[in-house]
Design a protein around this motif. Structure first.
Motif, PDB file in Angstrom:
ATOM      1  N   TYR A 161      13.197 -27.091  13.385  1.00 43.59           N
ATOM      2  CA  TYR A 161      14.062 -26.943  13.723  1.00 43.59           C
ATOM      3  C   TYR A 161      13.916 -24.828  14.830  1.00 43.59           C
ATOM      4  N   VAL A 162      14.142 -24.241  13.956  1.00 45.77           N
ATOM      5  CA  VAL A 162      13.946 -22.393  14.107  1.00 45.77           C
ATOM      6  C   VAL A 162      13.410 -22.112  15.100  1.00 45.77           C
ATOM      7  N   ALA A 163      12.505 -22.792  14.722  1.00 45.91           N
ATOM      8  CA  ALA A 163      11.421 -21.977  15.839  1.00 45.91           C
ATOM      9  C   ALA A 163      11.372 -22.293  17.191  1.00 45.91           C
ATOM     10  N   ASP A 164      11.906 -23.610  17.429  1.00 46.86           N
ATOM     11  CA  ASP A 164      12.008 -24.477  18.324  1.00 46.86           C
ATOM     12  C   ASP A 164      13.146 -23.897  19.123  1.00 46.86           C
ATOM     13  N   ARG A 165      13.842 -23.753  18.902  1.00 44.31           N
ATOM     14  CA  ARG A 165      14.817 -22.455  19.688  1.00 44.31           C
ATOM     15  C   ARG A 165      14.532 -21.102  19.252  1.00 44.31           C
ATOM     16  N   ALA A 166      13.621 -21.048  18.957  1.00 40.75           N
ATOM     17  CA  ALA A 166      13.918 -19.446  19.382  1.00 40.75           C
ATOM     18  C   ALA A 166      14.580 -18.050  18.840  1.00 40.75           C
ATOM     19  N   LEU A 167      14.819 -18.212  17.747  1.00 41.75           N
ATOM     20  CA  LEU A 167      15.981 -17.886  17.094  1.00 41.75           C
ATOM     21  C   LEU A 167      15.687 -16.500  16.608  1.00 41.75           C
ATOM     22  N   GLU A 168      13.961 -15.859  16.917  1.00 46.44           N
ATOM     23  CA  GLU A 168      13.325 -14.236  16.433  1.00 46.44           C
ATOM     24  C   GLU A 168      12.066 -14.187  16.861  1.00 46.44           C
ATOM     25  N   ILE A 169      11.950 -13.352  16.767  1.00 42.91           N
ATOM     26  CA  ILE A 169      10.590 -13.237  17.229  1.00 42.91           C
ATOM     27  C   ILE A 169       9.791 -13.007  15.857  1.00 42.91           C
ATOM     28  N   PRO A 170       8.785 -13.926  15.524  1.00 42.28           N
ATOM     29  CA  PRO A 170       7.828 -13.614  14.091  1.00 42.28           C
ATOM     30  C   PRO A 170       6.977 -13.046  14.168  1.00 42.28           C
ATOM     31  N   LEU A 171       7.040 -11.696  13.545  1.00 41.34           N
ATOM     32  CA  LEU A 171       5.288 -10.616  13.821  1.00 41.34           C
ATOM     33  C   LEU A 171       4.879 -11.196  12.744  1.00 41.34           C
ATOM     34  N   TYR A 172       5.837 -10.232  11.495  1.00 42.52           N
ATOM     35  CA  TYR A 172       4.443 -10.633  10.471  1.00 42.52           C
ATOM     36  C   TYR A 172       4.529 -11.293   8.795  1.00 42.52           C
ATOM     37  N   ASN A 173       3.849 -11.332   8.447  1.00 46.66           N
ATOM     38  CA  ASN A 173       4.180 -11.324   6.331  1.00 46.66           C
ATOM     39  C   ASN A 173       2.990  -9.832   6.312  1.00 46.66           C
ATOM     40  N   GLN A 174       4.410  -9.003   6.045  1.00 47.81           N
ATOM     41  CA  GLN A 174       3.827  -7.754   5.251  1.00 47.81           C
ATOM     42  C   GLN A 174       2.947  -7.965   3.593  1.00 47.81           C
ATOM     43  N   ASN A 175       1.776  -7.663   3.957  1.00 46.79           N
ATOM     44  CA  ASN A 175       0.868  -7.330   1.687  1.00 46.79           C
ATOM     45  C   ASN A 175       1.884  -6.423   1.245  1.00 46.79           C
ATOM     46  N   THR A 176       2.125  -7.110  -0.010  1.00 51.51           N
ATOM     47  CA  THR A 176       2.362  -6.417  -1.364  1.00 51.51           C
ATOM     48  C   THR A 176       0.990  -4.966  -1.164  1.00 51.51           C
ATOM     49  N   ILE A 177       1.222  -4.303  -1.411  1.00 51.23           N
ATOM     50  CA  ILE A 177       0.158  -2.817  -1.850  1.00 51.23           C
ATOM     51  C   ILE A 177       0.311  -2.509  -2.644  1.00 51.23           C
ATOM     52  N   TYR A 178      -0.260  -1.584  -3.636  1.00 56.04           N
ATOM     53  CA  TYR A 178      -0.166  -0.951  -4.998  1.00 56.04           C
ATOM     54  C   TYR A 178      -1.891  -0.123  -4.634  1.00 56.04           C
ATOM     55  N   GLY A 179      -1.668   1.362  -5.122  1.00 56.46           N
ATOM     56  CA  GLY A 179      -2.416   1.895  -5.750  1.00 56.46           C
ATOM     57  C   GLY A 179      -2.093   1.862  -7.037  1.00 56.46           C
ATOM     58  N   VAL A 180      -3.379   1.436  -7.744  1.00 53.65           N
ATOM     59  CA  VAL A 180      -3.654   1.737  -8.786  1.00 53.65           C
ATOM     60  C   VAL A 180      -4.565   2.357  -9.952  1.00 53.65           C
ATOM     61  N   ASN A 181      -4.366   3.695 -10.637  1.00 59.14           N
ATOM     62  CA  ASN A 181      -5.849   3.816 -11.434  1.00 59.14           C
ATOM     63  C   ASN A 181      -6.206   3.198 -11.639  1.00 59.14           C
ATOM     64  N   LYS A 182      -7.412   2.865 -12.125  1.00 60.39           N
ATOM     65  CA  LYS A 182      -8.398   2.002 -12.783  1.00 60.39           C
ATOM     66  C   LYS A 182      -8.793   2.397 -13.467  1.00 60.39           C
ATOM     67  N   ARG A 183      -7.370   3.705 -15.028  1.00 60.63           N
ATOM     68  CA  ARG A 183      -7.595   3.168 -16.492  1.00 60.63           C
ATOM     69  C   ARG A 183      -6.789   2.473 -17.019  1.00 60.63           C
ATOM     70  N   VAL A 184      -6.287   1.753 -16.221  1.00 59.67           N
ATOM     71  CA  VAL A 184      -5.298   0.620 -16.066  1.00 59.67           C
ATOM     72  C   VAL A 184      -5.485  -1.126 -16.354  1.00 59.67           C
ATOM     73  N   LYS A 185      -5.798  -1.613 -17.418  1.00 62.49           N
ATOM     74  CA  LYS A 185      -6.720  -2.608 -17.358  1.00 62.49           C
ATOM     75  C   LYS A 185      -5.409  -3.851 -17.797  1.00 62.49           C
ATOM     76  N   ASN A 186      -5.810  -4.848 -17.337  1.00 66.36           N
ATOM     77  CA  ASN A 186      -5.101  -5.910 -17.745  1.00 66.36           C
ATOM     78  C   ASN A 186      -3.962  -5.783 -16.712  1.00 66.36           C
ATOM     79  N   PHE A 187      -4.078  -5.508 -15.244  1.00 67.39           N
ATOM     80  CA  PHE A 187      -3.063  -5.491 -14.506  1.00 67.39           C
ATOM     81  C   PHE A 187      -3.086  -6.653 -14.022  1.00 67.39           C
ATOM     82  N   ASP A 188      -1.851  -7.502 -13.621  1.00 67.25           N
ATOM     83  CA  ASP A 188      -1.410  -8.475 -12.877  1.00 67.25           C
ATOM     84  C   ASP A 188      -0.641  -8.642 -11.944  1.00 67.25           C
ATOM     85  N   ALA A 189      -1.144  -8.489 -11.058  1.00 70.69           N
ATOM     86  CA  ALA A 189      -0.537  -7.288  -9.806  1.00 70.69           C
ATOM     87  C   ALA A 189       0.360  -8.442  -9.361  1.00 70.69           C
TER      88      ALA A 189
END
Length: 508
Positions: free
Chosen positions: A466-494
């Motif tokens: 319904y919201v899409a049909d009424r065009a209440l916004e311009i849906p642009l994108y879903n932005q990824n969650t980005i991490y930089g992680v040192n390789k010494r870190v183990k069993n990191f459940d992002a």
């Protein structure tokens, strides 16, 4: 400002250079150091809605329920729960033999204290109370059992209990030490306990071996507050932090190519749109709003600005959100069709379209420039108006002072479309300064009364369509969650929502 009509001429600029690689890893064994952008200023669960609070505090506190990086709800301080009295009462069985970090026992009295405080005068001072005002009161049944007596149904409550304001706090400690002291010397039941807090600098936690889930594998968790993304990356490369949470899209390839680092890019909760003014200007017309959507090449923006670290969206939610409809597709980019629709709506050449946005968001500034270029190609006259975030979020938007379009970024940490849709589209809400649609209001209110998962999901998907049909916004994108992680870190459940839980993580 003059805007080009093609992406090639849009002049996208992203930082591609860093200071030379600095010293090797300087972290002690057993300690993980994480950089977040914002110091919340208070560690009391009822004082904030900031993700950066939870990035650290999720290790200090537990809720009655828990949600891991796999997004599945599971028992936390409550081992089970059941609905009673026609869903007007929820009974929780509590985990036994649990202690707060100060040795105080966790029990039903602590749960009642936590929610009496959250729903009372102290809770009024913070932003969390409104998330839990479907609760009438908490009643103690016995030391290990509590009942939540509900004012009205709340199908999202179990998820809410896994985070932020609902984290369980110690009654005796707060009563003895006071609210101000608790803000800066927090005590919970989590796998790590508070050691030291230096405002604007860092928070240090150490392992709590007596945690009910078992002793953590790490000795310490240090959270550093670093607001500049480039500085986070430089510190990551130098080995002075192990996890960076601010990775500019332009520097993602640099992190990815580093021998000692991993780049993690995953679907997250954050979605970005240009909300549209349905009361004033050319965007009053639904067909004009649809033309603006079709006139902006969202795929090209994702490729050129986000460097592919995002996905197109058809509604204001990610694919991880409960209520997302995978069958709902965004309106396609079609410049010729969009021009034709504007002509049919009798929109004059050079009609103004002002875009209000958060001036501190360098990525969105480029997105806004790109969108403006496409709007100019439609024959319109776009303009960009940056604001300091508090001004935009607390004055311009809620008081209906925007132009035709405004920047809205939303995380929706519950991963439930209700958390977004009700706040964005129901009349009278802070983020909906213009629109009043009785049919939409009714649908939004109805879904909040439904506990049947399939029935509620179907209604949420209907709301999205319904919201899409009424065009209440311009849906642009879903932005990824980005991490930089040192390789010494183990069993990191992002975690896609940046709510870290380091109980099983270790470092070399």
């Amino acid at each position: 400002m003059r805007f080009s009509r093609t992406l090639k001429a849009l002049g996208f600029t992203v930082a591609t250079a860093l200071a030379p690689l600095m010293a090797a890893n300087a972290q002690a064994a057993g300690t993980i150091t994480v950089a977040v952008a914002i110091d919340p200023g208070s560690w009391d669960p009822i004082d904030t809605f900031l993700v950066d609070w939870s990035s650290a505090a999720n290790n200090m506190f537990d809720g009655l329920t828990a949600r891991g990086a796999d997004m599945k709800l599971k028992p936390g301080l409550a081992t089970s729960w059941e609905m009673l009295d026609n869903n007007s009462r929820i009974r929780f069985k509590l985990r036994e033999n649990v202690k707060f970090h100060n040795g105080e026992p966790f029990n039903a009295a602590a749960v009642k204290f936590t929610f009496d405080r959250l729903l009372g005068e102290e809770g009024k001072k913070g932003p969390q109370q409104s998330n839990y005002n479907t609760i009438d009161k908490v009643e103690v049944v016995d030391d290990n059992t509590v009942d939540f007596v509900m004012k009205q149904p709340d199908p999202v409550l179990l998820t809410k209990l896994a985070g932020y304001g609902a984290m369980i706090v110690p009654p005796k400690y707060i009563q003895e030490k006071g609210e101000d002291y608790f803000n800066t010397h927090p005590v919970g039941t989590g796998p790590f306990k508070f050691v030291e807090y230096s405002p604007k600098v860092s928070l240090t936690l150490e392992a709590f071996p007596e945690h009910w889930g078992g002793a953590p594998k790490l000795d310490k968790v240090v959270t550093r507050f670093i607001s500049e993304a480039n500085t986070q990356v430089a510190e990551l490369q130098a080995g002075r932090i192990d996890v960076a949470t601010l990775i500019p899209f332009g520097l993602a390839p640099t992190v990815e190519k580093s021998q000692n680092l991993d780049l993690i890019s995953i679907t997250g909760p954050t979605v970005v749109s240009l909300r549209l003014n349905t009361k004033n200007g050319i965007t009053k017309d639904e067909n004009v709003r649809k033309a603006l959507i079709m006139g902006i090449d969202r795929d090209a923006i994702i490729k050129a600005v986000l460097l592919g670290h995002g996905k197109p969206i058809a509604s204001f939610q990610s694919e991880l959100s409960f209520g997302n409809d995978p069958a709902l597709k965004p309106l396609p980019f079609d410049l010729a069709k969009a021009k034709q629709m504007l002509q049919q709506a009798k929109v004059p050449a050079g009609a103004p379209v002002k875009i209000d946005f958060r001036g501190n968001d360098a990525t969105f500034r480029e997105v806004a420039q790109a969108a403006a270029g496409f709007l100019q190609a439609l024959g319109l006259k776009p303009s960009l108006q940056p604001y300091e975030p508090p001004v935009l979020l607390n004055d311009i938007i809620p008081n209906g002072k925007t132009g035709e379009a405004w920047h809205q970024a939303w995380g929706g940490w519950t991963f439930d479309y209700d958390n977004t849709a009700y706040l964005m589209y129901h009349s009278g809400e802070k983020w909906n300064p213009y629109d009043n649609d009785p049919k939409l209001n009714e649908m939004l209110e109805k879904q909040r009364t439904i506990y049947n998962v399939q029935e509620r999901e179907k209604l949420l998907q209907e709301i999205a369509r319904y919201v899409a049909d009424r065009a209440l916004e311009i849906p642009l994108y879903n932005q990824n969650t980005i991490y930089g992680v040192n390789k010494r870190v183990k069993n990191f459940d992002a975690p896609s929502d940046r709510r870290f839980r380091f109980q099983e993580t270790s470092v070399e």
